[in-house]
Design an enzyme around this catalytic site. Sequence first.
Site: not given
Length: 658
Positions: A397, A464
């Site tokens: 990322e 998540h």
Amino acid sequence: MQYDKTDLSEETLLKLYKDLLRPRMTEEKMLILLRQGKISKWFSGIGQEAISVGVTNALTHDEYILPMHRNLAVFTTRGIPLHRLFSQWQGKLNGFTKGRDRSFHFGTQDYKIIGMISHLGPQLGVADGIALAEKLQNKQAVTAVFTGEGGTSEGDFHEALNIASVWDLPVIFCIENNGYGLSTPTREQYNCKSLADRGLGYGIESYTIDGNNIFEVYSKISELAEELRKKPRPVLIEFLTFRMRGHEEASGTKYVPGELMTEWGKKDPISNYESFLLKEGILTDNKIEALRVEIETEINDHLKLAFDEEEIQSEPEQELLDVYAPFEYEETKPGSVVEHIRLVDAISKGLKQSMEKHSNLVIMGQDVADYGGVFKITEGFMDAFGKERVRNTPICESGIVSTAMGLSINGMKAVVEMQFADFVSSGFNPVVNYLAKSHYRWNEKADVVIRMPCGGDVGAGPFHSQTNEAWFTKTPGLKVVYPAFPYDAKGLLATAINDPNPVLFFEHKALYRSIYQNVPADYYTLPFGKAALLQKGNDITIVSYGAGVHWALDTLEKNPDISADLIDLRTLAPLDMDSIYSSVEKTGKLIILQEDSMFGGIASDISAMVMENRFHYLDGPVKRVASMETPIPFAKKLENNYLPKNRFVLALKELLAY
């Protein structure tokens, strides 16, 4: 030190010497000024000039270089007037950052130099993005980026090398191995024999060369740059050199053994090269003296210009204006043809239409190409736009956010999909320190949208399910968008991509396939900073965003006796406080519902601003309703209790009865 001047003209030989001497003499002057208290700090590159001079001369003037603290010679070799550098170091207006940053923490498109930030790693990924833009635009160009041996321990270094290797990007990664990271010697930084060996693990060719030998640096980089322009690929270079001064001057060099200083002093890149040129008859003592007088005069004249410049004054209005790049919103009205589609479809269609509108837009993310992303938002995009513009990325990322910044610097747009908003924590540094601050620091836009699938109520557990918008609403320079409906999502996404500023675009996963709406089929835009009044009432103001809007709508549907203004914020930065103030003036009561946990969330700021600015209109305390102060649990009953849906109706009725 051996020199081989094969194929180098006398003009080139003399230019290399002058390019070495100018930064050395400038630094010597800076050290005097530092002792006199006329500059605040200095990171010395004395002894390392051959690397900067050799690399910069090997590249063309329109090829980007990303230097570090000790690369003054990059700036002087590119021809930046000394008085502008002096103004920069003194925080004057004629510098490059309007006094907002110091030393070499700046970039300049005029000279194709992109300076570092103190968090060393991101610039390596930025170089990847710049090189990717060159490649996508079919330009035969290379990008050079610098780091130190200590910086190779950072994850960003490894991510950047891997990205460049996988994508065959024409980047020359330059490691200045000068023996110490501040006071930590190389033996405590890494355990491989040579840092060049790290290239092998990424399938990158690599070399170790004498960083104090100007011929070796210039010749090797010239050769490689010519190859990379024709056959793009990354190369890793380890330059062996030494830092003859401290990390910065206050650090000193007491931790360095004396014999080591003596040994490297004999390898000084300027005195050795000067002796060679004298021996060859290319230089004479008179020429050297004349050149020194010329440079010293230049330094003194330019110092006077900088010293005579007035101290910069703070203008609050201008400071605030410069946080964001200018953006004139252009309204594109929706057409009459509508489709009854889900939130996920609206985002996909809006993204596709923006890809059609902007030929310089690149989508990057994990599994976004062939697979279409884990939520299938980019399904079919690769066939429509090609794998060059719809790019699967390695799992890195930080490196990809930095790459997106590099694309922006080199004239392109980027949309980065975080597979889940939670994963942005692995790329947090370049978001909040690079993208957010670049325009304020040196007037460079960050034309990047980061898509953030977020939120709970789907039984996905702590990693998540976060709705982490508050990490970014408190960071000046970022814009934060959080739509609750398909219509808003499509129009706001188009605006986000048009906007040259960095945008965090939150998409609630629980709403993806559960919320339908009639959405215009054609491309259209919606403005940032304009909340939507979904229902009108007189007794209370309800403010929410994302899934909270739907929880509030459900509550009002089940309690038709409640007369409420329901405001959907739609964007959190910029935030439409005027709509909230106007409603509170009418109703006298305010309740704010957010899915995020309470402390430090956007509800707290809204509450504080209403209390400060509309207190005299209130008929009761401002209420905030939020999730529990725990991570998000997985088991459904635990998650139901974590979320504020059921607690909201109780708080709402309690405030109404106050």
